[in-house]
Design a protein around this motif. Structure first.
Motif, PDB file in Angstrom:
ATOM      1  N   THR A  77       5.528   0.219  -0.147  1.00 30.71           N
ATOM      2  CA  THR A  77       4.160  -0.206   0.156  1.00 30.71           C
ATOM      3  C   THR A  77       3.152   0.500  -0.740  1.00 30.71           C
ATOM      4  OG1 THR A  77       4.826  -0.579   2.461  1.00 30.71           O
ATOM      5  CG2 THR A  77       2.475  -0.440   2.000  1.00 30.71           C
TER       6      THR A  77
ATOM      7  N   THR B 297       0.697  -1.249  -3.654  1.00 29.97           N
ATOM      8  CA  THR B 297      -0.765  -1.203  -3.557  1.00 29.97           C
ATOM      9  C   THR B 297      -1.360  -0.074  -4.389  1.00 29.97           C
ATOM     10  OG1 THR B 297      -0.563   0.156  -1.549  1.00 29.97           O
ATOM     11  CG2 THR B 297      -0.753  -2.223  -1.256  1.00 29.97           C
TER      12      THR B 297
ATOM     13  N   TYR C  46      -4.696  -0.357  -6.189  1.00 29.77           N
ATOM     14  CA  TYR C  46      -5.912  -0.245  -5.396  1.00 29.77           C
ATOM     15  C   TYR C  46      -6.196   1.201  -4.983  1.00 29.77           C
ATOM     16  CZ  TYR C  46      -5.154  -5.269  -4.988  1.00 29.77           C
ATOM     17  OH  TYR C  46      -4.942  -6.590  -5.262  1.00 29.77           O
TER      18      TYR C  46
ATOM     19  N   SER D  96      -4.028   3.358  -3.413  1.00 29.67           N
ATOM     20  CA  SER D  96      -3.393   3.827  -2.182  1.00 29.67           C
ATOM     21  C   SER D  96      -2.513   5.039  -2.412  1.00 29.67           C
ATOM     22  CB  SER D  96      -2.551   2.703  -1.575  1.00 29.67           C
ATOM     23  OG  SER D  96      -1.510   2.323  -2.458  1.00 29.67           O
TER      24      SER D  96
ATOM     25  N   THR E  54      -9.537   0.409   0.071  1.00 31.97           N
ATOM     26  CA  THR E  54      -8.963  -0.937   0.158  1.00 31.97           C
ATOM     27  C   THR E  54      -7.447  -0.939   0.011  1.00 31.97           C
ATOM     28  OG1 THR E  54      -9.085  -3.150  -0.800  1.00 31.97           O
ATOM     29  CG2 THR E  54      -9.257  -1.324  -2.325  1.00 31.97           C
ATOM     30  N   GLY E  55      -6.884   0.062  -0.705  1.00 30.64           N
ATOM     31  CA  GLY E  55      -5.435   0.113  -0.844  1.00 30.64           C
ATOM     32  C   GLY E  55      -4.747   0.342   0.484  1.00 30.64           C
ATOM     33  N   THR E  56      -5.229   1.325   1.248  1.00 23.44           N
ATOM     34  CA  THR E  56      -4.660   1.612   2.564  1.00 23.44           C
ATOM     35  C   THR E  56      -4.906   0.472   3.528  1.00 23.44           C
ATOM     36  OG1 THR E  56      -4.912   4.000   2.248  1.00 23.44           O
ATOM     37  CG2 THR E  56      -4.730   3.214   4.503  1.00 23.44           C
TER      38      THR E  56
ATOM     39  N   ARG F  72      -5.219  -2.701   2.833  1.00 25.46           N
ATOM     40  CA  ARG F  72      -4.305  -3.794   2.500  1.00 25.46           C
ATOM     41  C   ARG F  72      -2.883  -3.464   2.968  1.00 25.46           C
ATOM     42  NH1 ARG F  72      -5.949  -7.323  -1.944  1.00 25.46           N
ATOM     43  NH2 ARG F  72      -8.159  -6.994  -2.366  1.00 25.46           N
ATOM     44  N   ALA F  73      -2.477  -2.209   2.805  1.00 27.62           N
ATOM     45  CA  ALA F  73      -1.137  -1.820   3.250  1.00 27.62           C
ATOM     46  C   ALA F  73      -1.000  -1.961   4.759  1.00 27.62           C
ATOM     47  CB  ALA F  73      -0.837  -0.387   2.816  1.00 27.62           C
TER      48      ALA F  73
END
Length: 335
Positions: A226, A230, A233, A235, A247-249, A251-252
């Motif tokens: 994951t 991501t 982004y 993460s 936003t990375g976290t 989205r994850a």
């Protein structure tokens, strides 16, 4: 009908690290020394690793010294088996072993080197090396101002080691209950203890241990995949993401809810992975300790506890004669 224009542009609260994945990114770079490629693309999928500096310290030196003593005793003891023939030593290395003292010597006996003395000496120094290394981990964490959770995790493995090599043999009163020092010998011990004590698969702590083993590997692989997916982004910047998710976290977390049905954030996933891995060693320790001490036959225990169906002889079956289609006359149940 009213229409709405959706803006697909992604806004980040920090600059993304574009040197993570893909061609030209971090995973695609060479590892160089003064401009000369050393490993080529060997580490392409591992990113830029860092080697050193490594702090050894007093406890580290003691751990290395005791570990070296164990290695010397182990190698010399196995070489004595093949008459100090280096060719035979390399050829049979996987099957050579240092055996513990047999049951006739008991716990407090003093066997000769060939009858278990090599094993006792090697185990003594190996245990000291492991314990010194744990103290080093703990002290390094305290001196660095971080919580000593790495040393806490190491406790799980130490407990399993002590249960197998020290505590359980002392409890039973027989050093031969411990595994020999050797590659094949350790595998044989794992198989033999299961056969000797009625099939380890019926040990409930073994069941839970395997669950945590497979669960921890699944969690870690899912987490790594994951973050890798991501990373563009941001993460992978997990410390920042824990305090202020970007936003990375997000989205994850959304992906996990869609695929798995529950959510894990940048902090909780590490707690899950830690506890799954830690409990694997602890449950394995309990399962080992009570085998041969409290429970002597796991198959019988499983029947008494209704874990397994009671075993009974199959009913007699009457097979008619293929020519006359009559039951055989010499079987009472058929007449």
């Amino acid at each position: 009908m009213a229409t709405m224009k959706v803006n697909h542009e992604v806004y980040l609260d920090h600059h993304p690290d574009n040197h993570i994945g893909g061609r030209g990114g971090r995973f695609d770079k060479f590892i160089e020394f003064e401009g000369v490629p050393i490993f080529g693309e060997l580490f392409r999928f591992f990113g830029q690793t860092q080697l050193g500096p490594i702090y050894v310290g007093v406890w580290g030196i003691m751990a290395i010294a005791f570990g070296a003593m164990f290695a010397c005793i182990w190698v010399l003891g196995m070489m004595s088996i093949v008459g100090y023939n280096p060719v035979a030593f390399v050829k049979y290395f996987a099957v050579l072993q240092l055996d513990p003292p047999n049951a006739a010597h008991g716990i407090w006996g003093f066997p000769s080197l060939e009858e278990g003395g090599w094993w006792l000496s090697a185990t003594f120094f190996l245990t000291l090396s492991i314990l010194c290394w744990w103290v080093r981990l703990y002290n390094r964490a305290r001196n660095a101002g971080v919580k000593p959770y790495l040393s806490y995790g190491f406790i799980s493995a130490i407990c399993l080691y002590l249960a197998i090599y020290i505590v359980r043999p002392l409890w039973i009163g027989d050093w031969s209950e411990a595994p020999s020092h050797g590659i094949k010998a350790l595998l044989d011990w794992g198989n033999n203890i299961s056969v000797r004590y009625g099939n380890f698969y019926y040990n409930p702590f073994h069941m839970v241990c395997i669950f945590f083993l497979l669960g921890s590997t699944l969690l870690l692989s899912m987490h790594g995949a994951t973050i890798w997916a991501t990373a563009k982004y941001g993460s992978h910047e997990e410390i920042e993401e824990i305090h202020k998710p970007g936003t990375g976290t997000e989205r994850a977390q959304l992906f996990w809810r869609w695929v798995i049905g529950f959510n894990a954030n940048a902090y909780s996933i590490h707690l899950w992975a830690f506890w799954f891995a830690w409990l694997m060693g602890i449950t394995g320790t309990i399962g080992i300790l009570i085998t041969g001490t409290i429970i002597h036959d796991w198959f019988a225990w499983a029947q008494d506890s209704a874990v397994n169906f009671p075993q009974s002889a199959p009913p007699n079956v009457c097979v008619p004669d293929p020519i006359t289609n009559l039951p055989p006359p010499n079987i009472p149940i058929c007449n």
